[in-house]
Write an enzyme that holds these catalytic residues in place. Structure first.
Site, PDB file in Angstrom:
ATOM      1  N   VAL A   1       0.835  -1.200   0.000  1.00 52.72           N
ATOM      2  CA  VAL A   1       0.000   0.000   0.000  1.00 52.72           C
ATOM      3  C   VAL A   1       0.871   1.253   0.000  1.00 52.72           C
ATOM      4  CG1 VAL A   1      -1.687   1.313   1.332  1.00 52.72           C
ATOM      5  CG2 VAL A   1      -1.937  -1.158   1.114  1.00 52.72           C
ATOM      6  N   TYR A   2       1.815   1.286   0.909  1.00 53.32           N
ATOM      7  CA  TYR A   2       2.701   2.440   1.023  1.00 53.32           C
ATOM      8  C   TYR A   2       3.519   2.628  -0.254  1.00 53.32           C
ATOM      9  CZ  TYR A   2       6.356   5.483   2.980  1.00 53.32           C
ATOM     10  OH  TYR A   2       7.231   6.513   3.218  1.00 53.32           O
ATOM     11  N   THR A   3       4.093   1.541  -0.773  1.00 50.18           N
ATOM     12  CA  THR A   3       4.945   1.617  -1.951  1.00 50.18           C
ATOM     13  C   THR A   3       4.151   2.053  -3.177  1.00 50.18           C
ATOM     14  OG1 THR A   3       6.390  -0.086  -1.047  1.00 50.18           O
ATOM     15  CG2 THR A   3       6.563   0.337  -3.402  1.00 50.18           C
TER      16      THR A   3
END
Length: 244
Positions: free
Chosen positions: A152-154
């Site tokens: 999600v972050y990436t």
């Protein structure tokens, strides 16, 4: 207050990498407007630290995904210091977990701050930065490492890497640079949260320097992009000690 020679807006500037950037830009002689999400105490401390060191700073709450709040942050910079020359978009949130177990509410929260927020701040910067200005967004070395649980972050930061060179091209002729900085594992509360010592030690040794980065390491690169490094444009600069 009267106008100063160079003025920076730093989102996420009350803590972690954002605070180190705000303090470094102030030492470089820039007046700094710190945007922060909610913690009044930390924002006040950041402003006082800059003032105690002889710099000029003020702070205001600003949800980076709220276009009115971001416009108000830029208005503050123009009213207090005369304009905006540098924008550092360090505000971010991070959620870890496997895709198969993903909480879609968490996905939406990360998307709102990291993607929508980056677009809103970048849009306002594109409208307001003076000639000789610089926009510095934040990505992550995870766009190369691609570690499990970081999807999600990436993914949100990969979007930032895509918008950055596009905006650089759209600002052709304006004498404004647009770059992204992609830190590796860095000793901040956001990075350390939920990790045991063994995990932290393993991540620290991913790079040949065999240590975590510090917020000051990242701020050094932002300082260059915000000032003398005018021939770097439309790039993502990986700042990770060689770990990705």
């Amino acid at each position: 207050m009267g106008a100063v020679s160079r003025v920076a807006v730093v989102t996420g500037g009350s803590r972690g990498i954002g605070r180190a950037v705000a303090e470094r830009l102030a030492r470089d002689g820039q007046a700094v407007v710190i945007g922060y999400a909610s913690n009044d105490t930390e924002a006040k401390a950041a402003v006082e630290a800059i003032g105690s060191a002889g710099g000029r700073a003020t702070a205001a709450r600003a949800d980076v995904a709220d276009e009115a709040a971001v416009a108000a942050l830029f208005d503050l910079a123009e009213r207090e210091y005369g304009g905006v020359d540098v924008v550092v978009n360090a505000a971010a949130v991070m959620t870890l977990g496997p895709i198969a177990e993903l909480d879609l509410d968490a996905l939406d929260r990360v998307h709102r701050t990291n993607i929508r927020g980056s677009f809103v701040v970048s849009r306002e910067a594109a409208r307001r930065l003076r000639a000789g200005g610089a926009l510095i967004n934040f990505s992550t070395s995870q766009t190369r490492l691609l570690s499990p649980t970081y999807a999600v972050y990436t993914a949100s930061k990969a979007a930032v890497e895509a918008l950055t060179p596009i905006l650089a091209k759209e600002l052709r002729g304006r004498d404004v640079t647009v770059n992204a900085v992609a830190p590796g594992p860095t000793s901040t509360d956001m990075f350390l949260n939920g990790k045991d010592e063994a995990t932290i030690d393993r991540l620290a040794k991913l790079n040949p320097m065999e240590r975590l980065g510090t917020p000051q390491d990242i701020a050094e690169v932002v300082s260059a992009l915000a000032g003398p490094a005018r021939w770097i444009n439309g790039q993502t600069v990986f700042v990770n000690g060689g770990g990705a």
